[in-house]
Design a protein around this motif. Structure first.
Motif, PDB file in Angstrom:
ATOM      1  N   TYR A 123     -16.272  -8.370  -4.255  1.00 32.17           N
ATOM      2  CA  TYR A 123     -15.841  -9.761  -4.302  1.00 32.17           C
ATOM      3  C   TYR A 123     -17.083 -10.617  -4.116  1.00 32.17           C
ATOM      4  O   TYR A 123     -18.073 -10.164  -3.539  1.00 32.17           O
ATOM      5  CB  TYR A 123     -14.800 -10.041  -3.216  1.00 32.17           C
ATOM      6  CG  TYR A 123     -13.481  -9.385  -3.536  1.00 32.17           C
ATOM      7  CD1 TYR A 123     -12.638  -9.931  -4.484  1.00 32.17           C
ATOM      8  CD2 TYR A 123     -13.103  -8.191  -2.924  1.00 32.17           C
ATOM      9  CE1 TYR A 123     -11.434  -9.322  -4.814  1.00 32.17           C
ATOM     10  CE2 TYR A 123     -11.899  -7.573  -3.244  1.00 32.17           C
ATOM     11  CZ  TYR A 123     -11.073  -8.144  -4.189  1.00 32.17           C
ATOM     12  OH  TYR A 123      -9.895  -7.536  -4.517  1.00 32.17           O
ATOM     13  N   VAL A 169     -16.686  -3.186  -2.346  1.00 32.27           N
ATOM     14  CA  VAL A 169     -15.469  -2.604  -1.778  1.00 32.27           C
ATOM     15  C   VAL A 169     -15.510  -1.088  -1.991  1.00 32.27           C
ATOM     16  O   VAL A 169     -15.102  -0.313  -1.146  1.00 32.27           O
ATOM     17  CB  VAL A 169     -14.211  -3.212  -2.432  1.00 32.27           C
ATOM     18  CG1 VAL A 169     -12.941  -2.631  -1.830  1.00 32.27           C
ATOM     19  CG2 VAL A 169     -14.202  -4.730  -2.287  1.00 32.27           C
ATOM     20  N   ALA A 208      -6.216   3.338   4.531  1.00 31.67           N
ATOM     21  CA  ALA A 208      -5.686   2.319   5.449  1.00 31.67           C
ATOM     22  C   ALA A 208      -5.652   0.958   4.760  1.00 31.67           C
ATOM     23  O   ALA A 208      -6.243   0.766   3.695  1.00 31.67           O
ATOM     24  CB  ALA A 208      -6.573   2.258   6.687  1.00 31.67           C
ATOM     25  N   ASN A 209      -4.971   0.007   5.377  1.00 30.92           N
ATOM     26  CA  ASN A 209      -4.978  -1.361   4.864  1.00 30.92           C
ATOM     27  C   ASN A 209      -6.406  -1.883   4.811  1.00 30.92           C
ATOM     28  O   ASN A 209      -7.176  -1.683   5.743  1.00 30.92           O
ATOM     29  CB  ASN A 209      -4.129  -2.278   5.749  1.00 30.92           C
ATOM     30  CG  ASN A 209      -2.651  -2.099   5.482  1.00 30.92           C
ATOM     31  OD1 ASN A 209      -2.258  -1.856   4.337  1.00 30.92           O
ATOM     32  ND2 ASN A 209      -1.848  -2.181   6.521  1.00 30.92           N
ATOM     33  N   GLY A 210      -6.760  -2.543   3.731  1.00 29.92           N
ATOM     34  CA  GLY A 210      -8.095  -3.101   3.581  1.00 29.92           C
ATOM     35  C   GLY A 210      -9.112  -2.122   3.038  1.00 29.92           C
ATOM     36  O   GLY A 210     -10.272  -2.474   2.832  1.00 29.92           O
ATOM     37  N   ALA A 211      -8.708  -0.884   2.775  1.00 32.21           N
ATOM     38  CA  ALA A 211      -9.649   0.134   2.305  1.00 32.21           C
ATOM     39  C   ALA A 211     -10.128  -0.149   0.873  1.00 32.21           C
ATOM     40  O   ALA A 211     -11.185   0.331   0.466  1.00 32.21           O
ATOM     41  CB  ALA A 211      -9.011   1.522   2.373  1.00 32.21           C
ATOM     42  N   GLY A 212      -9.355  -0.889   0.112  1.00 33.12           N
ATOM     43  CA  GLY A 212      -9.761  -1.217  -1.259  1.00 33.12           C
ATOM     44  C   GLY A 212      -8.839  -0.645  -2.323  1.00 33.12           C
ATOM     45  O   GLY A 212      -9.184  -0.625  -3.514  1.00 33.12           O
ATOM     46  N   LYS A 213      -7.653  -0.221  -1.929  1.00 34.68           N
ATOM     47  CA  LYS A 213      -6.752   0.457  -2.872  1.00 34.68           C
ATOM     48  C   LYS A 213      -6.269  -0.475  -3.985  1.00 34.68           C
ATOM     49  O   LYS A 213      -6.296  -0.109  -5.163  1.00 34.68           O
ATOM     50  CB  LYS A 213      -5.540   1.032  -2.122  1.00 34.68           C
ATOM     51  CG  LYS A 213      -5.913   2.007  -1.008  1.00 34.68           C
ATOM     52  CD  LYS A 213      -4.694   2.562  -0.304  1.00 34.68           C
ATOM     53  CE  LYS A 213      -3.843   1.533   0.407  1.00 34.68           C
ATOM     54  NZ  LYS A 213      -4.539   0.833   1.520  1.00 34.68           N
ATOM     55  N   SER A 214      -5.825  -1.674  -3.609  1.00 31.54           N
ATOM     56  CA  SER A 214      -5.302  -2.593  -4.636  1.00 31.54           C
ATOM     57  C   SER A 214      -6.422  -3.024  -5.577  1.00 31.54           C
ATOM     58  O   SER A 214      -6.231  -3.125  -6.795  1.00 31.54           O
ATOM     59  CB  SER A 214      -4.666  -3.821  -3.982  1.00 31.54           C
ATOM     60  OG  SER A 214      -3.550  -3.429  -3.213  1.00 31.54           O
ATOM     61  N   THR A 215      -7.602  -3.255  -5.003  1.00 29.32           N
ATOM     62  CA  THR A 215      -8.759  -3.627  -5.818  1.00 29.32           C
ATOM     63  C   THR A 215      -9.080  -2.503  -6.801  1.00 29.32           C
ATOM     64  O   THR A 215      -9.349  -2.751  -7.987  1.00 29.32           O
ATOM     65  CB  THR A 215      -9.974  -3.886  -4.900  1.00 29.32           C
ATOM     66  OG1 THR A 215      -9.601  -4.805  -3.873  1.00 29.32           O
ATOM     67  CG2 THR A 215     -11.146  -4.441  -5.695  1.00 29.32           C
TER      68      THR A 215
HETATM   69  N1  LIG Z   1      -9.499 -11.982  -3.401  1.00 27.43           N
HETATM   70  C1  LIG Z   1     -10.315 -11.448  -2.479  1.00 27.43           C
HETATM   71  N2  LIG Z   1     -11.474 -12.059  -2.135  1.00 27.43           N
HETATM   72  C2  LIG Z   1     -12.301 -11.522  -1.226  1.00 27.43           C
HETATM   73  N3  LIG Z   1     -12.070 -10.359  -0.582  1.00 27.43           N
HETATM   74  C3  LIG Z   1     -10.934  -9.709  -0.873  1.00 27.43           C
HETATM   75  C4  LIG Z   1      -9.987 -10.213  -1.842  1.00 27.43           C
HETATM   76  N4  LIG Z   1      -8.952  -9.329  -1.940  1.00 27.43           N
HETATM   77  C5  LIG Z   1      -9.242  -8.333  -1.075  1.00 27.43           C
HETATM   78  N5  LIG Z   1     -10.416  -8.552  -0.441  1.00 27.43           N
HETATM   79  C6  LIG Z   1     -11.064  -7.671   0.544  1.00 27.43           C
HETATM   80  O1  LIG Z   1     -11.392  -6.466  -0.122  1.00 27.43           O
HETATM   81  C7  LIG Z   1     -11.122  -5.344   0.705  1.00 27.43           C
HETATM   82  C8  LIG Z   1     -10.130  -4.420   0.020  1.00 27.43           C
HETATM   83  O2  LIG Z   1      -8.874  -5.084  -0.127  1.00 27.43           O
HETATM   84  P1  LIG Z   1      -7.635  -4.405  -0.870  1.00 27.43           P
HETATM   85  O3  LIG Z   1      -8.101  -3.849  -2.170  1.00 27.43           O
HETATM   86  O4  LIG Z   1      -6.531  -5.416  -0.921  1.00 27.43           O
HETATM   87  O5  LIG Z   1      -7.279  -3.208   0.119  1.00 27.43           O
HETATM   88  P2  LIG Z   1      -5.920  -2.355   0.280  1.00 27.43           P
HETATM   89  O6  LIG Z   1      -5.095  -2.556  -0.960  1.00 27.43           O
HETATM   90  O7  LIG Z   1      -6.397  -0.953   0.469  1.00 27.43           O
HETATM   91  O8  LIG Z   1      -5.222  -2.877   1.495  1.00 27.43           O
HETATM   92  C9  LIG Z   1     -10.614  -5.912   2.028  1.00 27.43           C
HETATM   93  O9  LIG Z   1     -11.720  -5.992   2.908  1.00 27.43           O
HETATM   94  C10 LIG Z   1     -10.115  -7.280   1.655  1.00 27.43           C
HETATM   95  O10 LIG Z   1     -10.219  -8.166   2.740  1.00 27.43           O
END
Ligand SMILES: Nc1ncnc2c1ncn2[C@@H]1O[C@H](COP(=O)(O)OP(=O)(O)O)[C@@H](O)[C@H]1O
Ligand SMILES: [Mg+2]
Length: 188
Positions: free
Chosen positions: A11, A17, A36-43
């Motif tokens: 980001y 990430v 875990a939450n915040g690991a980067g899965k959705s990204t």
């Molecule tokens: N739009 C965004 N802008 C900046 N940082 C982001 C954004 N979306 C997610 N992050 C950060 O990127 C990291 C991975 O997020 P995410 O992919 O949502 O993880 P997960 O799906 O595993 O919970 C986290 O540290 C989150 O705070």
């Protein structure tokens, strides 16, 4: 195998990430990526399906090399909050807008196979959470795409509905799809 190269994403002004030079994903299987939450899965999923334009990853299949644009056409993603991908006024319409060539009979068959036949004329947003999720899965099947991604498909579901989702994932695999799930739900 699906071979991913240069899976790297940051980001703006943040540290990466993830940064994965090469990764192999077995085709025609169900693959779970757990973290875990915040690991980067959705990204990771957004990069995989080509939605993050600044991610320059490529995916090689047996006979093609797919950039972001090609992957957007090849891969279907079921988002964590399925409310974000329900657009129309009826469940049947919802399935038909995902079809490359509209085919009502096929759409009805898909609904029937997911136990949604009796909801064809209902408004998608009037369904329960689990039913909406099945509509999203029905749309994924109707799209005809070979690779289907799921972001946390069991979030908020009880054990009984988790088992139903697991059955659906197995069903997709049996239809020859490659299924990639990200989740923090080890039980799933
Ligand atoms: N739009 C965004 N802008 C900046 N940082 C982001 C954004 N979306 C997610 N992050 C950060 O990127 C990291 C991975 O997020 P995410 O992919 O949502 O993880 P997960 O799906 O595993 O919970 C986290 O540290 C989150 O705070
Ligand atoms: Mg997430």
């Amino acid at each position: 195998m699906l071979i991913l190269s240069d899976m790297k994403y940051s980001y703006r002004r943040e540290r990466p990430v993830f940064d994965i030079p090469r990764m192999e994903i077995p085709a025609g299987e169900i693959v779970g990526i757990v973290g875990a939450n915040g690991a980067g899965k959705s990204t990771f999923l957004r990069c995989l399906c080509g939605m993050e334009r600044s991610c320059k990853a490529t995916m090689k299949t047996r006979n093609e090399s797919l950039d972001n644009k090609a992957r957007r056409r090849k891969i279907y993603m079921v988002m964590q909050d399925v409310n974000h991908q329900l657009f129309t006024d009826s469940v049947l319409e919802e399935i038909m807008i995902s079809q490359e060539i509209e085919n009502k009979d096929e759409a009805l068959n898909i609904l029937e196979s997911l136990d949604l036949g009796k909801y064809a004329d209902k408004h998608p947003l009037a369904l329960s959470g689990g039913q909406k999720q099945r509509v999203a899965v029905a749309s994924a099947i109707a799209s005809g795409r070979d690779i289907i991604l799921f972001d946390e498909p069991t979030s908020g579901l009880d054990y009984y509905h988790m088992i139903l989702v697991a059955d659906i994932l197995n069903d997709l695999k049996n239809r020859g799809k490659t299924v990639i799930i990200v989740t923090h739900d080890i039980e799933l």
